[in-house]
Design an enzyme around this catalytic site. Sequence first.
Site, PDB file in Angstrom:
ATOM      1  N   GLY A 132       0.847  -1.208   0.000  1.00  0.00           N
ATOM      2  CA  GLY A 132       0.000   0.000   0.000  1.00  0.00           C
ATOM      3  C   GLY A 132       0.874   1.246   0.000  1.00  0.00           C
ATOM      4  O   GLY A 132       2.047   1.196  -0.389  1.00  0.00           O
TER       5      GLY A 132
ATOM      6  N   SER B 112       7.696   6.665  11.129  1.00  0.00           N
ATOM      7  CA  SER B 112       7.025   7.956  10.970  1.00  0.00           C
ATOM      8  C   SER B 112       7.594   8.740   9.806  1.00  0.00           C
ATOM      9  O   SER B 112       8.769   8.621   9.482  1.00  0.00           O
ATOM     10  CB  SER B 112       7.166   8.795  12.235  1.00  0.00           C
ATOM     11  OG  SER B 112       6.592  10.072  12.000  1.00  0.00           O
TER      12      SER B 112
ATOM     13  N   LYS C 295       6.337   5.368  19.204  1.00  0.00           N
ATOM     14  CA  LYS C 295       5.653   5.905  18.012  1.00  0.00           C
ATOM     15  C   LYS C 295       4.294   6.499  18.423  1.00  0.00           C
ATOM     16  O   LYS C 295       3.872   7.540  17.913  1.00  0.00           O
ATOM     17  CB  LYS C 295       5.471   4.805  16.962  1.00  0.00           C
ATOM     18  CG  LYS C 295       4.614   5.214  15.755  1.00  0.00           C
ATOM     19  CD  LYS C 295       5.269   6.314  14.951  1.00  0.00           C
ATOM     20  CE  LYS C 295       4.688   6.712  13.636  1.00  0.00           C
ATOM     21  NZ  LYS C 295       3.341   6.638  13.267  1.00  0.00           N
TER      22      LYS C 295
ATOM     23  N   HIS D  49       4.977   9.743  20.023  1.00  0.00           N
ATOM     24  CA  HIS D  49       5.328  10.664  18.931  1.00  0.00           C
ATOM     25  C   HIS D  49       4.046  11.239  18.320  1.00  0.00           C
ATOM     26  O   HIS D  49       3.918  12.448  18.119  1.00  0.00           O
ATOM     27  CB  HIS D  49       6.137   9.912  17.863  1.00  0.00           C
ATOM     28  CG  HIS D  49       6.227  10.620  16.541  1.00  0.00           C
ATOM     29  ND1 HIS D  49       5.171  10.670  15.650  1.00  0.00           N
ATOM     30  CD2 HIS D  49       7.221  11.332  15.960  1.00  0.00           C
ATOM     31  CE1 HIS D  49       5.520  11.374  14.592  1.00  0.00           C
ATOM     32  NE2 HIS D  49       6.761  11.788  14.757  1.00  0.00           N
ATOM     33  N   ASN D  50       3.087  10.361  18.034  1.00  0.00           N
ATOM     34  CA  ASN D  50       1.850  10.830  17.407  1.00  0.00           C
ATOM     35  C   ASN D  50       1.029  11.696  18.360  1.00  0.00           C
ATOM     36  O   ASN D  50       0.370  12.644  17.927  1.00  0.00           O
ATOM     37  CB  ASN D  50       1.023   9.641  16.921  1.00  0.00           C
ATOM     38  CG  ASN D  50       1.619   9.019  15.667  1.00  0.00           C
ATOM     39  OD1 ASN D  50       2.804   9.179  15.382  1.00  0.00           O
ATOM     40  ND2 ASN D  50       0.817   8.313  14.907  1.00  0.00           N
TER      41      ASN D  50
ATOM     42  N   GLU E  40       2.558  14.935  18.234  1.00  0.00           N
ATOM     43  CA  GLU E  40       2.171  15.507  16.922  1.00  0.00           C
ATOM     44  C   GLU E  40       0.780  16.163  17.020  1.00  0.00           C
ATOM     45  O   GLU E  40       0.591  17.294  16.561  1.00  0.00           O
ATOM     46  CB  GLU E  40       2.179  14.362  15.905  1.00  0.00           C
ATOM     47  CG  GLU E  40       1.682  14.681  14.518  1.00  0.00           C
ATOM     48  CD  GLU E  40       1.604  13.383  13.673  1.00  0.00           C
ATOM     49  OE1 GLU E  40       2.582  12.616  13.630  1.00  0.00           O
ATOM     50  OE2 GLU E  40       0.535  13.152  13.073  1.00  0.00           O
TER      51      GLU E  40
HETATM   52  N1  LIG Z   1      -0.160   6.408   5.645  1.00  0.00           N
HETATM   53  C1  LIG Z   1       0.650   6.947   6.533  1.00  0.00           C
HETATM   54  O1  LIG Z   1       1.022   8.143   6.478  1.00  0.00           O
HETATM   55  C2  LIG Z   1       1.201   6.101   7.633  1.00  0.00           C
HETATM   56  C3  LIG Z   1       2.262   6.591   8.408  1.00  0.00           C
HETATM   57  C4  LIG Z   1       2.826   5.781   9.383  1.00  0.00           C
HETATM   58  C5  LIG Z   1       2.303   4.526   9.607  1.00  0.00           C
HETATM   59  N2  LIG Z   1       1.243   4.074   8.864  1.00  0.00           N
HETATM   60  C6  LIG Z   1       0.752   2.722   9.144  1.00  0.00           C
HETATM   61  O2  LIG Z   1       1.226   1.837   8.136  1.00  0.00           O
HETATM   62  C7  LIG Z   1       0.306   0.750   7.965  1.00  0.00           C
HETATM   63  C8  LIG Z   1      -0.082   0.664   6.496  1.00  0.00           C
HETATM   64  O3  LIG Z   1      -0.712   1.893   6.139  1.00  0.00           O
HETATM   65  P1  LIG Z   1      -0.901   2.352   4.627  1.00  0.00           P
HETATM   66  O4  LIG Z   1      -1.240   3.791   4.691  1.00  0.00           O
HETATM   67  O5  LIG Z   1       0.234   1.908   3.787  1.00  0.00           O
HETATM   68  O6  LIG Z   1      -2.213   1.511   4.242  1.00  0.00           O
HETATM   69  P2  LIG Z   1      -2.820   1.204   2.786  1.00  0.00           P
HETATM   70  O7  LIG Z   1      -2.287   2.132   1.765  1.00  0.00           O
HETATM   71  O8  LIG Z   1      -4.284   1.126   2.987  1.00  0.00           O
HETATM   72  O9  LIG Z   1      -2.262  -0.255   2.445  1.00  0.00           O
HETATM   73  C9  LIG Z   1      -2.621  -1.353   3.218  1.00  0.00           C
HETATM   74  C10 LIG Z   1      -1.927  -2.594   2.674  1.00  0.00           C
HETATM   75  O10 LIG Z   1      -2.237  -3.680   3.533  1.00  0.00           O
HETATM   76  C11 LIG Z   1      -2.826  -4.730   2.786  1.00  0.00           C
HETATM   77  N3  LIG Z   1      -3.864  -5.362   3.587  1.00  0.00           N
HETATM   78  C12 LIG Z   1      -4.988  -4.806   4.062  1.00  0.00           C
HETATM   79  N4  LIG Z   1      -5.675  -5.701   4.799  1.00  0.00           N
HETATM   80  C13 LIG Z   1      -4.954  -6.847   4.767  1.00  0.00           C
HETATM   81  C14 LIG Z   1      -5.154  -8.121   5.325  1.00  0.00           C
HETATM   82  N5  LIG Z   1      -6.228  -8.389   6.089  1.00  0.00           N
HETATM   83  N6  LIG Z   1      -4.216  -9.076   5.085  1.00  0.00           N
HETATM   84  C15 LIG Z   1      -3.138  -8.805   4.324  1.00  0.00           C
HETATM   85  N7  LIG Z   1      -2.907  -7.613   3.753  1.00  0.00           N
HETATM   86  C16 LIG Z   1      -3.799  -6.644   3.989  1.00  0.00           C
HETATM   87  C17 LIG Z   1      -3.399  -4.081   1.560  1.00  0.00           C
HETATM   88  O11 LIG Z   1      -3.481  -5.069   0.553  1.00  0.00           O
HETATM   89  P3  LIG Z   1      -4.601  -5.033  -0.598  1.00  0.00           P
HETATM   90  O12 LIG Z   1      -3.958  -4.366  -1.772  1.00  0.00           O
HETATM   91  O13 LIG Z   1      -4.889  -6.463  -0.845  1.00  0.00           O
HETATM   92  O14 LIG Z   1      -5.790  -4.286  -0.066  1.00  0.00           O
HETATM   93  C18 LIG Z   1      -2.369  -3.004   1.283  1.00  0.00           C
HETATM   94  O15 LIG Z   1      -1.271  -3.515   0.586  1.00  0.00           O
HETATM   95  C19 LIG Z   1      -0.842   1.056   8.920  1.00  0.00           C
HETATM   96  O16 LIG Z   1      -0.639   0.391  10.143  1.00  0.00           O
HETATM   97  C20 LIG Z   1      -0.750   2.542   9.122  1.00  0.00           C
HETATM   98  O17 LIG Z   1      -1.356   2.976  10.329  1.00  0.00           O
HETATM   99  C21 LIG Z   1       0.702   4.815   7.884  1.00  0.00           C
END
Ligand SMILES: NC(=O)c1ccc[n+]([C@@H]2O[C@H](COP(=O)([O-])OP(=O)(O)OC[C@H]3O[C@@H](n4cnc5c(N)ncnc54)[C@H](OP(=O)(O)O)[C@@H]3O)[C@@H](O)[C@H]2O)c1
Length: 474
Positions: free
Chosen positions: A16, A134, A188, A191-192, A195
């Site tokens: 993702g 982060s 983390k 940190h948030n 934030e």
């Molecule tokens: N976005 C940010 O700025 C940010 C910053 C720091 C931390 N995070 C954390 O990083 C993590 C990922 O966030 P993201 O923003 O990258 O999310 P995202 O864009 O929604 O991507 C989620 C990924 O997880 C996969 N997935 C979802 N449900 C699943 C399941 N049940 N089993 C296996 N794979 C699954 C999805 O696969 P599919 O393609 O099959 O749906 C996709 O590849 C989260 O914990 C989030 O809180 C995010």
Amino acid sequence: MSSEGAVAEVGLIGLGTMGGNLALNIAENGFQIAVYNRTAEKTDQFMAKAGELAERLVPSKDLEDFVGSIKKPRAVILMVPAGEAVDAQIEALRPLLDETDLIIDAGNANYHDTNRRAEEAARRGPRFMGIGVSGGEEGARFGPSIMAGGASDAWDQVGHILEAISAKYEGEPCAAHLGEAGAGHLVKTVHNGIEYADMQMIAEVYGVMRDGFGMPASEIGDVFETWNGGILQSYLIEISGKVAKANDPETGKPMLDIILDRAGQKGTGRWTAIEALMLGTPASTIEAAVAVRNMSSRLDERRAGQEEFGAAPRTMDRGAVSIDAMEAALVAGKIVCYAQGFGLILEAAKQYGWAMPLPEIARIWRNGCIIRSAMLNDMSAALADDPERNLMLAPFFSAKLKETEANLRLLVSQAALHGLPVPALSAALSYFDIMRTARSTANMLQGQRDFFGAHGFERTDKDGSGYHGPWAMG
Ligand SMILES: NC(=O)c1ccc[n+]([C@@H]2O[C@H](COP(=O)([O-])OP(=O)(O)OC[C@H]3O[C@@H](n4cnc5c(N)ncnc54)[C@H](OP(=O)(O)O)[C@@H]3O)[C@@H](O)[C@H]2O)c1
């Protein structure tokens, strides 16, 4: 499972926003990385966009093939939504991995879940590590701040990769091993929480400038831009200036004036407030910031409130609080907010027996993460000097607070008189006032508690506890 012919030094599941960028970052730093995504088409799309980095990526559409493509002992990073998806993925991987392999949850997990998974991993294998990452999408791609928790042998295995992909501050990696189990995810989370408070305090001074002084958004943007050249230099001040100065391409109006004033929360800010309450450590500035987000979402209620009570007077003479005084007030608020955040981490470290090197935490927050700021460098130095001391008592920060607290007081009092809400700044001021009061008003609380519940109290003039007031005598 056999890994004959395996080439990848590490694997990553979840392509993702964060996972895809992190995988490219790992590849760009010279590591061969195996990648897998639940929905196979996303893997194709990801590979198609990888350009020349594709040669360091080993895609698989089958979990077994994915595991087989990683060299032993394997390390598999999970970048999937926190919660059930992580547990499900661990369960799917467990039969395919050896006990000595390592699963790394890099999502925003609740650290209690990480503690549970670490404990389960110790019983059932494979090894487990939780890392806080982060910096959003850009950080993941070009260098995040990485807060790692887990056994030190896990860090020994992958620390060099995490350091290589992390942001750098004057050449030093913004990645560190902070303690066992959930230590990284707890940091983390805090940190948030910080934030949230940092953002809220900026929003509060924005409110004073917008509603008190009637300043247009672009002028407010200029103020933030100027502040970003001084002691408040930080990513959040920088982007606040950019947000304030941007125009809506559709209407040509300031973008800020078009954005609905309803803010969501994904949970980490709330977790920080909950942890502070559970650990019995004050984090009132962060708690206020979480509460304000909740209030912001009650738009209909706020509209009904304005209908019923009328808007507060709001308009404030520009001379009431200077722009410089507001900058100083933010400095004071920020010191208090970080004092609370580091205090929370210290308390968790004691409770769980985690190392949690506070100067190191400030050090790895200096770049890559959302709260990166110039002040963190001084915080790192102050915490190295004495990590147990309240940050506001460190000579550098106590001098800054002495310089700025009158301005915080001026801003909070003027804002209150004009009906301009500044809850996070006001919580910071109250914390400051309480923490510099040797004789608080808790003697009244103790008297009340003894009166209705015979709880007993300590006396100022005698040793011991369990004393009662005359009300107990009938
Ligand atoms: N976005 C940010 O700025 C940010 C910053 C720091 C931390 N995070 C954390 O990083 C993590 C990922 O966030 P993201 O923003 O990258 O999310 P995202 O864009 O929604 O991507 C989620 C990924 O997880 C996969 N997935 C979802 N449900 C699943 C399941 N049940 N089993 C296996 N794979 C699954 C999805 O696969 P599919 O393609 O099959 O749906 C996709 O590849 C989260 O914990 C989030 O809180 C995010």
